[in-house]
Design a protein around this motif. Structure first.
Motif, mmCIF file in Angstrom:
data_model
loop_
_atom_site.group_PDB
_atom_site.id
_atom_site.type_symbol
_atom_site.label_atom_id
_atom_site.label_comp_id
_atom_site.label_asym_id
_atom_site.label_seq_id
_atom_site.Cartn_x
_atom_site.Cartn_y
_atom_site.Cartn_z
ATOM 1 N N PRO A 14 0.812 -1.225 0.000
ATOM 2 C CA PRO A 14 0.000 0.000 0.000
ATOM 3 C C PRO A 14 0.844 1.274 0.000
ATOM 4 C CG PRO A 14 -0.857 -1.583 1.585
ATOM 5 C CD PRO A 14 0.465 -2.096 1.137
ATOM 6 N N ALA A 64 -4.496 0.791 -10.228
ATOM 7 C CA ALA A 64 -5.204 -0.451 -10.523
ATOM 8 C C ALA A 64 -4.300 -1.449 -11.241
ATOM 9 C CB ALA A 64 -6.440 -0.150 -11.370
ATOM 10 N N LEU A 77 -1.990 -2.823 -8.553
ATOM 11 C CA LEU A 77 -2.652 -3.583 -7.491
ATOM 12 C C LEU A 77 -3.052 -4.971 -7.963
ATOM 13 C CD1 LEU A 77 -3.866 -3.776 -4.684
ATOM 14 C CD2 LEU A 77 -5.916 -2.616 -5.550
ATOM 15 N N ALA A 78 -3.504 -5.085 -9.209
ATOM 16 C CA ALA A 78 -3.999 -6.370 -9.715
ATOM 17 C C ALA A 78 -2.955 -7.482 -9.597
ATOM 18 C CB ALA A 78 -4.477 -6.208 -11.160
ATOM 19 N N VAL A 128 -1.822 -8.354 -5.760
ATOM 20 C CA VAL A 128 -2.716 -9.201 -4.970
ATOM 21 C C VAL A 128 -2.345 -10.674 -5.100
ATOM 22 C CG1 VAL A 128 -5.101 -10.036 -4.854
ATOM 23 C CG2 VAL A 128 -4.653 -7.590 -4.979
ATOM 24 N N LEU A 139 -2.751 -9.684 1.401
ATOM 25 C CA LEU A 139 -3.592 -8.562 1.010
ATOM 26 C C LEU A 139 -5.046 -9.018 0.942
ATOM 27 C CD1 LEU A 139 -1.417 -6.965 -1.827
ATOM 28 C CD2 LEU A 139 -1.461 -6.386 0.602
ATOM 29 N N GLU A 140 -5.971 -8.138 1.263
ATOM 30 C CA GLU A 140 -7.381 -8.513 1.369
ATOM 31 C C GLU A 140 -8.249 -7.681 0.429
ATOM 32 O OE1 GLU A 140 -8.510 -8.377 5.478
ATOM 33 O OE2 GLU A 140 -7.382 -10.203 5.949
ATOM 34 N N PRO A 141 -8.232 -8.010 -0.869
ATOM 35 C CA PRO A 141 -9.048 -7.248 -1.820
ATOM 36 C C PRO A 141 -10.500 -7.697 -1.880
ATOM 37 C CG PRO A 141 -7.825 -8.936 -2.985
ATOM 38 C CD PRO A 141 -7.413 -9.041 -1.538
ATOM 39 N N THR A 143 -12.794 -2.883 1.773
ATOM 40 C CA THR A 143 -11.536 -2.571 1.082
ATOM 41 C C THR A 143 -11.777 -1.543 -0.013
ATOM 42 O OG1 THR A 143 -10.496 -4.709 1.519
ATOM 43 C CG2 THR A 143 -9.734 -3.505 -0.416
ATOM 44 N N TRP A 144 -12.777 -1.768 -0.834
ATOM 45 C CA TRP A 144 -13.026 -0.906 -1.983
ATOM 46 C C TRP A 144 -13.655 0.418 -1.576
ATOM 47 C CZ3 TRP A 144 -10.268 -2.331 -5.841
ATOM 48 C CH2 TRP A 144 -9.908 -3.681 -5.954
ATOM 49 N N LEU A 146 -10.646 2.293 -0.160
ATOM 50 C CA LEU A 146 -9.792 2.699 -1.276
ATOM 51 C C LEU A 146 -10.364 3.910 -1.986
ATOM 52 C CD1 LEU A 146 -8.613 -0.568 -3.110
ATOM 53 C CD2 LEU A 146 -7.162 1.214 -2.140
ATOM 54 N N LEU A 149 -6.210 -2.376 2.526
ATOM 55 C CA LEU A 149 -5.703 -3.600 1.918
ATOM 56 C C LEU A 149 -5.137 -4.619 2.900
ATOM 57 C CD1 LEU A 149 -3.882 -1.936 -1.115
ATOM 58 C CD2 LEU A 149 -5.915 -3.377 -1.231
#
Length: 283
Positions: free
Chosen positions: A64, A122, A125-126, A129, A135-137, A142-143, A146, A221
């Motif tokens: 992060p 993005a 991050l993709a 993960v 990490l906890e998407p 989380t969203w 974010l 995250l």
């Protein structure tokens, strides 16, 4: 139709076009991605050790912070560089000569860099993960976190970029700004918890938005148990809102003033002088 509304629409259209051009230009996109890619690779290779006091990878904890660092570079420095370069080649002067052209220009630049910042985050991050465990998407929170952290972070940093772009006369002189920014990276808990630093450096780090943006992204995250590694043993969402909000207010007040003064000084002779300086640069 109100001329300012027309200018705003033109600015939105300009921002969309510039964002699309950047995303379809491989060389330019790589230019924005290489720094976070290198940072993530380094932390994946050398960040296997656990965080002090918790059973969690230092590499995953740094993700992060790296995303926050790159958001500042992409948004703040990207906007500042765009303004200085457009001053050098006369783009800004042409915008000034158009009715409400400065409004459309600024709106387009800000929206374009904001969209690019979100897109780069993005894109980084993709894969992160899948590469970094922990990490906890998958959480709704989380969203949500974010979204509001990134929005506040953009509001706090983009005006600073506009101010820097207006103050520095050319892209070469703007390069010196990178030195203090790299210093802030070192004291903002990007690669290692800020609590490991001396107390006075903790205070310095908390003055600037990079720390709070990183803290907010960590709260989104990372598992809640890792909050014990932060100052005060918590994610401090209220303090994050207040700190980033304060920077946003100051920046949104000062940026229009600085930009108007800069626009008033723009003239054909100033553009010609900058072009001459560029032509005299070695290489």
């Amino acid at each position: 139709m109100n001329p300012r509304v027309v200018a705003l629409r033109a600015g939105v259209r300009r921002g969309r076009i510039e964002f699309g051009q950047t995303m379809t230009n491989a060389g330019e996109l790589i230019g924005w991605l290489w720094l976070p890619v290198v940072a993530l690779v380094v932390m994946h290779a050398f960040g296997d050790g656990p965080l002090p006091g918790v059973d969690f990878s230092l590499g995953a904890q740094s993700v992060p912070g790296i995303l926050a660092m790159n958001a500042v570079f992409t948004g703040l420095m990207g906007l500042a560089m765009a303004l200085t370069m457009d001053r050098e080649d006369g783009t800004l002067l042409r915008a000034k000569a158009t009715p409400n052209g400065m409004l459309a220009y600024v709106v387009g630049k800000v929206l374009g860099k904001a969209a690019l910042t979100v897109a780069v985050l993005a894109l980084m991050l993709a894969p992160a993960v899948f590469v970094f465990d922990g990490l906890e998407p998958g959480r709704v929170s989380t969203w949500v976190t974010l979204a509001w952290v990134l929005l506040l972070g953009l509001l706090a940093t983009l005006p600073i970029g506009a101010i820097l772009g207006a103050v520095f006369g050319n892209a070469q002189s703007l390069g010196f700004v990178m030195l203090p920014i790299m210093g802030l990276v070192a004291v903002s808990g990007v690669f290692y918890p800020i609590t490991a630093l001396p107390g006075w450096l903790e205070v310095v780090g908390q003055v600037f938005p990079l720390y709070w943006l990183g803290l907010g992204l960590r709260s989104a995250l990372l598992p809640d148990a890792l909050a014990v590694a932060e100052i005060g043993g918590g994610w401090r969402h209220l303090e994050t809102v207040l700190a980033l909000g304060a920077w946003a207010v100051v920046g949104l007040v000062l940026a229009p003033i600085v930009l108007r003064r800069m626009a008033r000084r723009e003239s054909g002779s100033s553009v010609a002088a900058r072009r001459e300086q560029v032509a005299q640069r070695p290489g």
